[in-house]
Enzyme design. Sequence first.
Site, PDB file in Angstrom:
ATOM      1  N   HIS A 109     163.983  28.178  -6.430  1.00  0.00           N
ATOM      2  CA  HIS A 109     163.276  27.177  -5.632  1.00  0.00           C
ATOM      3  C   HIS A 109     161.772  27.454  -5.599  1.00  0.00           C
ATOM      4  O   HIS A 109     160.957  26.554  -5.870  1.00  0.00           O
ATOM      5  CB  HIS A 109     163.841  27.169  -4.205  1.00  0.00           C
ATOM      6  N   GLU A 110     161.423  28.677  -5.267  1.00  0.00           N
ATOM      7  CA  GLU A 110     160.006  29.013  -5.170  1.00  0.00           C
ATOM      8  C   GLU A 110     159.326  29.029  -6.541  1.00  0.00           C
ATOM      9  O   GLU A 110     158.141  28.726  -6.652  1.00  0.00           O
ATOM     10  CB  GLU A 110     159.836  30.377  -4.483  1.00  0.00           C
ATOM     11  N   HIS A 141     157.891  25.615  -7.274  1.00  0.00           N
ATOM     12  CA  HIS A 141     156.555  25.442  -6.690  1.00  0.00           C
ATOM     13  C   HIS A 141     155.503  26.193  -7.513  1.00  0.00           C
ATOM     14  O   HIS A 141     154.432  25.661  -7.822  1.00  0.00           O
ATOM     15  CB  HIS A 141     156.531  25.978  -5.257  1.00  0.00           C
TER      16      HIS A 141
END
Length: 378
Positions: free
Chosen positions: A26-27, A30
């Site tokens: 997920h990170e 980003h």
Amino acid sequence: MTLEGPGFLLTVLSFLLVIGPLVFVHEMGHFLVGRYFGVHAETFSIGFGREIAGWTDKRGTRWKIGWLPLGGYVRFKGDMNPASQPTADWLALPAEERNKTFQAKPVWQRFLIVAAGPAINFVFAILIYIALFGSFGEPRTPPVIAGIQENSAAAAAGFEPGDRIVAIQGSRVERFEDIRTYVSLRPGQPLTFLVQREERRIELTGTPASHVMRDRFGNEAKIGLLGIAPGAPQFISLGPIETVVASFRHTADTLDTMVTAIWQIITGQRSVKEMAGPVKMAQISGQQASLGWLNLIEFMALISINLGFINLLPIPLLDGGHLLFYTIEAVRRKPLKPEAQEWAFRTGLAALLALMIFVTLNDLSSLGVWRQLGGLIG
């Protein structure tokens, strides 16, 4: 009789094996999109709280692991407050340095940077399904009724063995698994079925019975039962394109199930006691691991979809809250006032903390902790 649950060590390790990679993925979404747009990442953290291990790469990004493994974050340069509003420190930066900050980017780039986290969770789940379906085939059972339970909802509705269910409430049915998923989420709700019976099509109305299901570990959930039996399941070998299509479809079906379940909880059709938090997720992780690594991997895909979905909810502090504000900024051609955003994020923080406390207490209740404490006190 329930199956003895996994030990504490297996539960913890399984939870870390599930949540750790998903938070990282997920990170990383980003991080990669931010890096593509020229934003410098100051910190990439898996977990919160005090750093227990870490290093700094040649670009100046601090990669670290926090002691509380319940999430993670990427802190971009210039992202100095929850509302990502300019501050005196940001305005004091040299123009070259300021251009590497998150705040300096146009709203569409900030939108994509934030959206990349949930998006990559969905992509990750799709890749898991591609690997599973490509290796073992897609499980499919024809939507044909092989048997009907006596005194069941199906018997009352007039179903017969050999009926092929074509659609439910206008939604097309291709596999028996589609019937099971749709019906299980709607106990006590009258449903209209389009049925192929020999050479003709007829409509039948049935109301799934409400049933409390207990799995082999003793976990409980209220589901709808129609009382029909499927034929033998089949694993269908798929070509490359079919595998990808099936993986997208399976991810979309899982997401649709989650949306439906959340809506039923909001509208009171389903008990809030069915909401699970980190404690329950850890327990289920251990249970799936005890059944085999394939079960754990499939569970990881499910949690990855859940993580992507939850983060898209328009709640301040979550990715969806940021995306909502960026959408408003794009429409208004200017951001909301810092005071309004600060108020919204404070409210969002309070709501998330309250929700976390509630689901944790709910988890402990489902594990029988309060009952055991009551027994000790009594």
